[in-house]
Structures are given as C-alpha cells and as structure tokens.
Design an enzyme around this catalytic site. Structure first.
Site, PDB file in Angstrom:
ATOM      1  N   ARG A   8      51.851  39.228  27.459  1.00 37.34           N
ATOM      2  CA  ARG A   8      51.667  39.031  26.018  1.00 37.34           C
ATOM      3  C   ARG A   8      50.451  38.595  25.685  1.00 37.34           C
ATOM      4  NH1 ARG A   8      55.706  34.799  24.545  1.00 37.34           N
ATOM      5  NH2 ARG A   8      54.452  33.320  25.860  1.00 37.34           N
ATOM      6  N   ASP A  28      49.384  46.991  36.516  1.00 31.88           N
ATOM      7  CA  ASP A  28      50.617  45.800  36.311  1.00 31.88           C
ATOM      8  C   ASP A  28      51.669  46.540  36.974  1.00 31.88           C
ATOM      9  OD1 ASP A  28      52.605  44.224  35.674  1.00 31.88           O
ATOM     10  OD2 ASP A  28      51.353  43.360  34.008  1.00 31.88           O
ATOM     11  N   ASP A 113      36.785  30.495  33.506  1.00 29.82           N
ATOM     12  CA  ASP A 113      37.192  29.176  33.195  1.00 29.82           C
ATOM     13  C   ASP A 113      38.527  28.645  33.939  1.00 29.82           C
ATOM     14  OD1 ASP A 113      39.663  30.452  32.487  1.00 29.82           O
ATOM     15  OD2 ASP A 113      39.523  29.908  30.277  1.00 29.82           O
ATOM     16  N   GLU A 118      40.085  22.203  40.576  1.00 31.42           N
ATOM     17  CA  GLU A 118      39.573  21.801  38.938  1.00 31.42           C
ATOM     18  C   GLU A 118      39.569  20.180  38.851  1.00 31.42           C
ATOM     19  OE1 GLU A 118      41.521  23.964  36.062  1.00 31.42           O
ATOM     20  OE2 GLU A 118      40.688  26.035  36.655  1.00 31.42           O
ATOM     21  N   HIS A 136      38.974  25.658  30.562  1.00 32.59           N
ATOM     22  CA  HIS A 136      40.253  26.305  30.535  1.00 32.59           C
ATOM     23  C   HIS A 136      40.863  25.790  29.431  1.00 32.59           C
ATOM     24  CE1 HIS A 136      43.169  28.946  31.688  1.00 32.59           C
ATOM     25  NE2 HIS A 136      44.108  28.042  31.826  1.00 32.59           N
ATOM     26  N   ALA A 139      45.418  26.958  26.265  1.00 27.72           N
ATOM     27  CA  ALA A 139      46.627  26.335  25.644  1.00 27.72           C
ATOM     28  C   ALA A 139      46.469  25.751  24.534  1.00 27.72           C
ATOM     29  CB  ALA A 139      47.520  25.917  26.939  1.00 27.72           C
TER      30      ALA A 139
END
Length: 170
Positions: A8, A28, A113, A118, A136, A139
C-alpha cells in the site's frame, strides 16, 4: 525505478515515479501481475530489478526472507550510477557492505531513514558524503496519527468494559 516490495505504501505514494514517466520494475513475490494496476509498472525478478534500476527503493517488511536482501553481491551488481533508497526497515540492507559499496563507489549514493540500530550513533555510514540520512517519520502523517488515536481510544473502551485491549504494545 526499481522497487522491492509493492504494498500500500508504494501504491499510495503522492509523488509516484510513474507520474514522471519513469519505467518502474517491481519485485514482490506475493503480488500477481493483475494486482499491479498502474500503467508503466511491470513485475520482474529480483536480480533484474537490482541490476536495471537507476534508483532502487526498498518497500518490504523485515522477515527472515528479506533480512539483508541487499548485501555485497547485490550492491556489486547495481549500476555504478545507481542510488539505493531504504525507507522501509533497518536490516534489509547489510550496512557493512553498503559502507564498502559507497566508499569504493560501487554505487553513486544512498538515502536511508532506517538502520539496524537506531539511532545509528557511531555508524561509519554517517561520515560518507554520498549518503543522505533523514529521520524515520513515515508514521507521522495526519492519517497515521489519527489512526493511532482511534486505536488508543478503542483500547481504553475495551479495557473499561472488562475485555483485553484490541491493539497491544509489545
């Protein structure tokens, strides 16, 4: 443009590469040709996507199958003018191999990113001029923030009604 993963997040890219008349090849293994649905996008094998792409962008989940899907041999097989983009998951790229590839100019550059660790404090990658690093923040869209708020509210209601939270934080 080569894409590894076609979920998506790729289909909904607001500045999708096909808008700019780029040829887009996708690897994919879970997508059928009829599921692609966008003009100028074709499914291909992993090796062809890696060797053909001027820009190779990763959009896969991190699984046992995809861990270090881009390693030394894949980086060596990319065009010397190619750029690697990973905004999906740390661990998809072998960071030690990427350091060598960028230092020795096997590829032109990379943009990340996400990292295995991290924040990437002390990573030798951070000293390279042909690497772009951003936080990053995928979200942190308005839709994602709203969705997280709704999920939190659902958890509170479910718990107050004596049930188990619908969305657990691990």
């Amino acid at each position: 443009m080569g894409l590894i993963g076609y979920g998506r997040s790729v289909v909904e890219l607001p500045s999708a590469p096909w808008v700019f008349d780029m040829n887009v090849i996708v690897y994919d293994p879970y997508i059928l040709p009829e599921q692609v649905g966008l003009p100028g996008v074709q499914l291909s094998g992993l090796e062809e996507v890696i060797t053909s792409a001027d820009f190779l962008s990763l959009h896969a989940a991190l699984t046992d199958e995809t861990r270090q899907i881009i390693g030394e041999s894949q980086l060596r097989s990319m065009k010397p003018t190619a750029f690697l983009i990973n905004t999906a998951r740390g661990g998809l790229v072998d960071e030690a191999a990427l350091y060598v590839a960028l230092s020795q100019k096997w590829i032109a550059g990379a943009a990340l990113d996400v990292f295995v660790n991290e924040p990437p404090l002390g990573s030798p990658l951070l000293g390279l001029e042909n690497l772009v690093v951003t936080p990053h923040v995928g979200a942190h869209t308005q839709e994602a923030i709203e969705r997280m708020g709704v999920m939190a509210a659902q958890n509170v209601v479910q718990t107050l009604l004596g049930g188990q939270p619908l969305h657990r934080v691990a």
